[in-house]
Enzyme design. Structure first.
Site, PDB file in Angstrom:
ATOM      1  CD  GLU A  91      20.754  -7.452 -16.632  1.00 49.01           C
ATOM      2  OE1 GLU A  91      21.945  -7.445 -17.001  1.00 49.01           O
ATOM      3  OE2 GLU A  91      19.970  -6.512 -16.833  1.00 49.01           O
ATOM      4  CB  THR A 132      22.355 -20.970 -20.587  1.00 46.75           C
ATOM      5  OG1 THR A 132      23.760 -21.177 -20.724  1.00 46.75           O
ATOM      6  CG2 THR A 132      22.064 -20.753 -19.115  1.00 46.75           C
ATOM      7  CG  ASP A 133      26.114 -24.480 -22.389  1.00 44.61           C
ATOM      8  OD1 ASP A 133      26.075 -23.355 -21.849  1.00 44.61           O
ATOM      9  OD2 ASP A 133      26.983 -24.804 -23.230  1.00 44.61           O
ATOM     10  CD  GLU A 134      27.356 -19.803 -18.730  1.00 41.49           C
ATOM     11  OE1 GLU A 134      27.414 -19.367 -17.575  1.00 41.49           O
ATOM     12  OE2 GLU A 134      27.789 -19.172 -19.713  1.00 41.49           O
ATOM     13  CE1 TYR A 160      22.688 -15.701 -17.925  1.00 37.56           C
ATOM     14  CE2 TYR A 160      24.383 -17.399 -18.115  1.00 37.56           C
ATOM     15  CZ  TYR A 160      23.257 -16.765 -18.612  1.00 37.56           C
ATOM     16  OH  TYR A 160      22.698 -17.202 -19.788  1.00 37.56           O
ATOM     17  CE  LYS A 164      18.781 -18.140 -18.821  1.00 35.49           C
ATOM     18  NZ  LYS A 164      17.778 -17.298 -19.564  1.00 35.49           N
ATOM     19  CE1 TYR A 217      38.326 -11.666 -18.735  1.00 37.60           C
ATOM     20  CE2 TYR A 217      36.546 -13.245 -18.468  1.00 37.60           C
ATOM     21  CZ  TYR A 217      36.976 -11.951 -18.645  1.00 37.60           C
ATOM     22  OH  TYR A 217      36.055 -10.940 -18.720  1.00 37.60           O
ATOM     23  CG  ASN A 259      37.902 -19.066 -23.828  1.00 38.21           C
ATOM     24  OD1 ASN A 259      36.912 -19.455 -24.441  1.00 38.21           O
ATOM     25  ND2 ASN A 259      37.917 -18.913 -22.508  1.00 38.21           N
ATOM     26  NE  ARG A 283      33.583 -14.996 -16.759  1.00 39.04           N
ATOM     27  CZ  ARG A 283      32.933 -15.264 -17.894  1.00 39.04           C
ATOM     28  NH1 ARG A 283      32.532 -16.497 -18.162  1.00 39.04           N
ATOM     29  NH2 ARG A 283      32.679 -14.313 -18.767  1.00 39.04           N
TER      30      ARG A 283
HETATM   31  P1  NAD Z   1      21.476 -10.083 -24.454  1.00 38.40           P
HETATM   32  O1  NAD Z   1      22.065  -9.619 -23.163  1.00 38.40           O
HETATM   33  O2  NAD Z   1      22.143  -9.739 -25.747  1.00 38.40           O
HETATM   34  O3  NAD Z   1      19.968  -9.560 -24.575  1.00 38.40           O
HETATM   35  C1  NAD Z   1      19.085  -9.544 -23.494  1.00 38.40           C
HETATM   36  C2  NAD Z   1      17.895  -8.647 -23.869  1.00 38.40           C
HETATM   37  O4  NAD Z   1      16.962  -8.699 -22.782  1.00 38.40           O
HETATM   38  C3  NAD Z   1      18.262  -7.187 -24.066  1.00 38.40           C
HETATM   39  O5  NAD Z   1      17.644  -6.680 -25.218  1.00 38.40           O
HETATM   40  C4  NAD Z   1      17.718  -6.503 -22.814  1.00 38.40           C
HETATM   41  O6  NAD Z   1      17.341  -5.146 -23.030  1.00 38.40           O
HETATM   42  C5  NAD Z   1      16.527  -7.373 -22.498  1.00 38.40           C
HETATM   43  N1  NAD Z   1      16.144  -7.309 -21.069  1.00 38.40           N
HETATM   44  C6  NAD Z   1      16.964  -7.404 -19.989  1.00 38.40           C
HETATM   45  N2  NAD Z   1      16.235  -7.260 -18.855  1.00 38.40           N
HETATM   46  C7  NAD Z   1      14.942  -7.096 -19.245  1.00 38.40           C
HETATM   47  C8  NAD Z   1      13.734  -6.921 -18.533  1.00 38.40           C
HETATM   48  N3  NAD Z   1      13.705  -6.872 -17.185  1.00 38.40           N
HETATM   49  N4  NAD Z   1      12.583  -6.794 -19.233  1.00 38.40           N
HETATM   50  C9  NAD Z   1      12.590  -6.826 -20.588  1.00 38.40           C
HETATM   51  N5  NAD Z   1      13.714  -6.977 -21.307  1.00 38.40           N
HETATM   52  C10 NAD Z   1      14.878  -7.112 -20.647  1.00 38.40           C
HETATM   53  O7  NAD Z   1      21.312 -11.657 -24.281  1.00 38.40           O
HETATM   54  P2  NAD Z   1      21.480 -12.838 -25.355  1.00 38.40           P
HETATM   55  O8  NAD Z   1      22.899 -13.224 -25.427  1.00 38.40           O
HETATM   56  O9  NAD Z   1      20.725 -12.483 -26.575  1.00 38.40           O
HETATM   57  O10 NAD Z   1      20.717 -14.000 -24.578  1.00 38.40           O
HETATM   58  C11 NAD Z   1      19.308 -14.156 -24.721  1.00 38.40           C
HETATM   59  C12 NAD Z   1      18.861 -15.329 -23.870  1.00 38.40           C
HETATM   60  O11 NAD Z   1      19.531 -16.512 -24.295  1.00 38.40           O
HETATM   61  C13 NAD Z   1      19.163 -15.184 -22.384  1.00 38.40           C
HETATM   62  O12 NAD Z   1      18.075 -15.690 -21.654  1.00 38.40           O
HETATM   63  C14 NAD Z   1      20.408 -16.049 -22.154  1.00 38.40           C
HETATM   64  O13 NAD Z   1      20.418 -16.552 -20.849  1.00 38.40           O
HETATM   65  C15 NAD Z   1      20.189 -17.142 -23.182  1.00 38.40           C
HETATM   66  N6  NAD Z   1      21.398 -17.777 -23.737  1.00 38.40           N
HETATM   67  C16 NAD Z   1      22.386 -17.033 -24.270  1.00 38.40           C
HETATM   68  C17 NAD Z   1      23.499 -17.655 -24.848  1.00 38.40           C
HETATM   69  C18 NAD Z   1      24.615 -16.853 -25.481  1.00 38.40           C
HETATM   70  O14 NAD Z   1      25.624 -17.438 -25.877  1.00 38.40           O
HETATM   71  N7  NAD Z   1      24.506 -15.562 -25.630  1.00 38.40           N
HETATM   72  C19 NAD Z   1      23.580 -19.040 -24.872  1.00 38.40           C
HETATM   73  C20 NAD Z   1      22.538 -19.787 -24.297  1.00 38.40           C
HETATM   74  C21 NAD Z   1      21.452 -19.137 -23.745  1.00 38.40           C
HETATM   75  O1  TDX Z   2      37.307 -10.659 -22.070  1.00 38.90           O
HETATM   76  C1  TDX Z   2      37.062 -11.869 -22.018  1.00 38.90           C
HETATM   77  N1  TDX Z   2      38.098 -12.756 -21.967  1.00 38.90           N
HETATM   78  C2  TDX Z   2      37.933 -14.103 -21.869  1.00 38.90           C
HETATM   79  O2  TDX Z   2      38.905 -14.864 -21.829  1.00 38.90           O
HETATM   80  C3  TDX Z   2      35.714 -12.388 -22.003  1.00 38.90           C
HETATM   81  C4  TDX Z   2      34.541 -11.464 -22.066  1.00 38.90           C
HETATM   82  C5  TDX Z   2      35.553 -13.753 -21.906  1.00 38.90           C
HETATM   83  N2  TDX Z   2      36.626 -14.584 -21.827  1.00 38.90           N
HETATM   84  C6  TDX Z   2      36.380 -16.043 -21.718  1.00 38.90           C
HETATM   85  C7  TDX Z   2      35.437 -16.457 -20.613  1.00 38.90           C
HETATM   86  C8  TDX Z   2      34.764 -17.688 -21.183  1.00 38.90           C
HETATM   87  O3  TDX Z   2      35.567 -18.833 -20.919  1.00 38.90           O
HETATM   88  O4  TDX Z   2      35.749 -16.460 -22.939  1.00 38.90           O
HETATM   89  C9  TDX Z   2      34.736 -17.448 -22.692  1.00 38.90           C
HETATM   90  C10 TDX Z   2      33.406 -16.926 -23.196  1.00 38.90           C
HETATM   91  O5  TDX Z   2      33.020 -15.855 -22.352  1.00 38.90           O
HETATM   92  P1  TDX Z   2      31.649 -15.069 -22.532  1.00 38.90           P
HETATM   93  O6  TDX Z   2      31.558 -14.552 -23.939  1.00 38.90           O
HETATM   94  O7  TDX Z   2      31.505 -14.110 -21.411  1.00 38.90           O
HETATM   95  O8  TDX Z   2      30.580 -16.252 -22.444  1.00 38.90           O
HETATM   96  P2  TDX Z   2      30.263 -17.337 -21.310  1.00 38.90           P
HETATM   97  O9  TDX Z   2      30.694 -16.908 -19.975  1.00 38.90           O
HETATM   98  O10 TDX Z   2      30.770 -18.654 -21.821  1.00 38.90           O
HETATM   99  O11 TDX Z   2      28.644 -17.310 -21.349  1.00 38.90           O
HETATM  100  C11 TDX Z   2      27.937 -17.240 -22.605  1.00 38.90           C
HETATM  101  O12 TDX Z   2      27.440 -18.493 -22.991  1.00 38.90           O
HETATM  102  C12 TDX Z   2      26.367 -19.024 -22.279  1.00 38.90           C
HETATM  103  C13 TDX Z   2      26.799 -16.222 -22.549  1.00 38.90           C
HETATM  104  O13 TDX Z   2      27.294 -14.960 -22.153  1.00 38.90           O
HETATM  105  C14 TDX Z   2      25.697 -16.684 -21.637  1.00 38.90           C
HETATM  106  O14 TDX Z   2      24.610 -15.772 -21.680  1.00 38.90           O
HETATM  107  C15 TDX Z   2      25.232 -18.035 -22.108  1.00 38.90           C
HETATM  108  O15 TDX Z   2      24.282 -18.551 -21.226  1.00 38.90           O
END
Ligand code: NAD
Ligand code: TDX
Length: 351
Positions: A91, A132-134, A160, A164, A217, A259, A283
């Protein structure tokens, strides 16, 4: 002498999501002698249409299932005898974790445990955790000299990021206690094709194209360090093949933007007015700044990002323009209810 003629077998969990799907394409293209199995539950964030182009590929298999389902996972490992496991399944949306943390704990922590137990039982070469860097928390805006290194203490802000971080600790514990071969990557914010339109960049692109308000936000001053998704995929490829067992690698491209800067760039590219920007309630626990020091991945693995933010954002906007049906199908469904629930109470209120 036994001739090993089978393909390298890689399990990609969460491969129907944003980064996982890009990684599936990357691996199938780069390695003709690799087979990729995608295990994905197809939650709201997973989309089978994303994988359409590889569904008939002989070297690809899709399995719908939950990473927390011990029996299903064990049977899959027994059948497939994976060489590598790359765990993207999670998630991933901070706002949803604030609304309801429970599924985050289940999937992100327990799911990782189930996958590692199976990895131990069936002797995988490497279990890679996509983190993640978070997990490092945030940095203050007035200290641009500070960056997250692999030695920065874990200090989380949201359910979240806490989930992680818990998974990361568990992965390191399995390495030390059970000698499971592991690596962990902690990447900054990704952007690019197939990102679910709840995240900042695709949300703003899809709403601007419809002349809808763009909910920023607080004051929009928070800083994120943006990386084009393919650069993240290339880093994971290097880590699983060349990274040292037990190590953490930070991944980021020094592309820090507020942002507001990101949203204004999107508006400019789309030739839309800044009057679409609407400041909404912040947020809860909102992290101020993320900034990665990627020097370990550079020096040990030779990893370098190849796409600048200016280039990557143009490519991403073009992709969303060329693939309208992909995101329109998503935002026309249940997503409408999510948007009203999540943003309805925010509008009209600031900070
Ligand atoms: P996403 O939400 O787009 O995709 C997550 C996928 O995992 C989906 O396809 C979902 O169906 C699947 N999933 C969720 N629960 C599951 C379960 N119980 N069993 C099997 N599959 C399941 O996420 P994303 O943005 O592609 O992120 C992928 C990974 O990278 C995550 O672990 C996230 O923490 C990490 N990450 C994301 C970012 C970012 O900026 N998006 C940055 C750093 C790390
Ligand atoms: O509607 C919005 N308005 C807004 O100002 C949304 C959705 C976000 N924001 C801001 C919140 C954050 O400061 O933008 C920034 C980016 O938000 P998100 O896209 O929700 O990302 P963030 O919370 O930074 O987390 C993302 O990066 C690290 C990914 O969702 C994570 O999965 C990953 O680990």
């Amino acid at each position: 002498m036994e001739v090993r003629n089978r393909l390298m077998n890689v399990l990609v969990t969460g491969g129907a999501g944003f980064i996982g799907s890009n990684f599936v394409f990357y691996m199938l293209n780069k390695y003709p002698d690799y087979r990729v199995v995608c295990l994905d539950l197809l939650t709201y964030a997973g989309n089978l249409s994303t994988l359409e182009t590889v569904m008939n590929n002989q070297r690809f298999r899709f399995v719908k299932g939950d990473i927390t389902d011990k029996e299903l996972v064990a049977n899959l490992f027994k059948e497939e005898r994976f060489d590598y496991v790359v765990n993207f399944a999670a998630e991933s949306h901070v706002d949803r974790s604030i609304e309801d943390p429970s599924i985050f704990l289940k999937t992100n922590i327990l799911g990782t445990q189930v996958l590692m137990d199976a990895s131990r039982a069936y002797g995988v070469k490497r279990f890679h955790q996509v983190s993640t860097d978070e997990v490092y928390g945030d940095l203050p805006l007035d200290r641009p000299d500070l960056f997250f290194t692999e030695k920065t203490p874990i200090h989380t802000s949201s359910p979240y990021s806490a989930s992680k971080a818990a998974a990361d600790l568990l992965v390191q514990a399995y390495n030390r206690t059970f000698k499971l071969p592991i690596t962990i990557s902690r990447c900054s914010n990704n952007y690019g094709p197939y990102q679910f339109p709840e995240k900042l960049i695709p949300l703003m692109i899809s709403r601007a194209l419809k002349d809808d308000s763009l909910p920023v936000y607080g004051k929009g001053e928070n800083v994120r360090d943006w990386l084009y998704v393919e650069d993240h995929c290339a880093a994971i490829d290097l880590i699983i093949h060349r990274g040292k067992d037990g190590e953490v690698y930070n991944i980021g491209g020094h592309n820090e933007k507020t942002n507001l800067e990101v949203v204004k760039t999107i508006l400019k590219e789309l030739d839309k007015p800044e009057s679409l920007i609407t400041y909404v309630k912040d947020r809860a626990g909102h992290d101020m700044r993320y900034a990665i020091d990627p020097s370990k991945a550079r020096s040990e693995l030779g990893w370098e990002p190849t796409t600048s933010f200016d280039e990557g954002i143009k490519q991403t906007i073009k992709w969303y323009l060329d693939n309208r049906s992909w995101w329109e199908n998503i935002i026309n469904g249940d997503y409408q209810k999510y948007y009203t629930r999540m943003y309805g109470s925010r509008e009209g209120a600031t900070a």
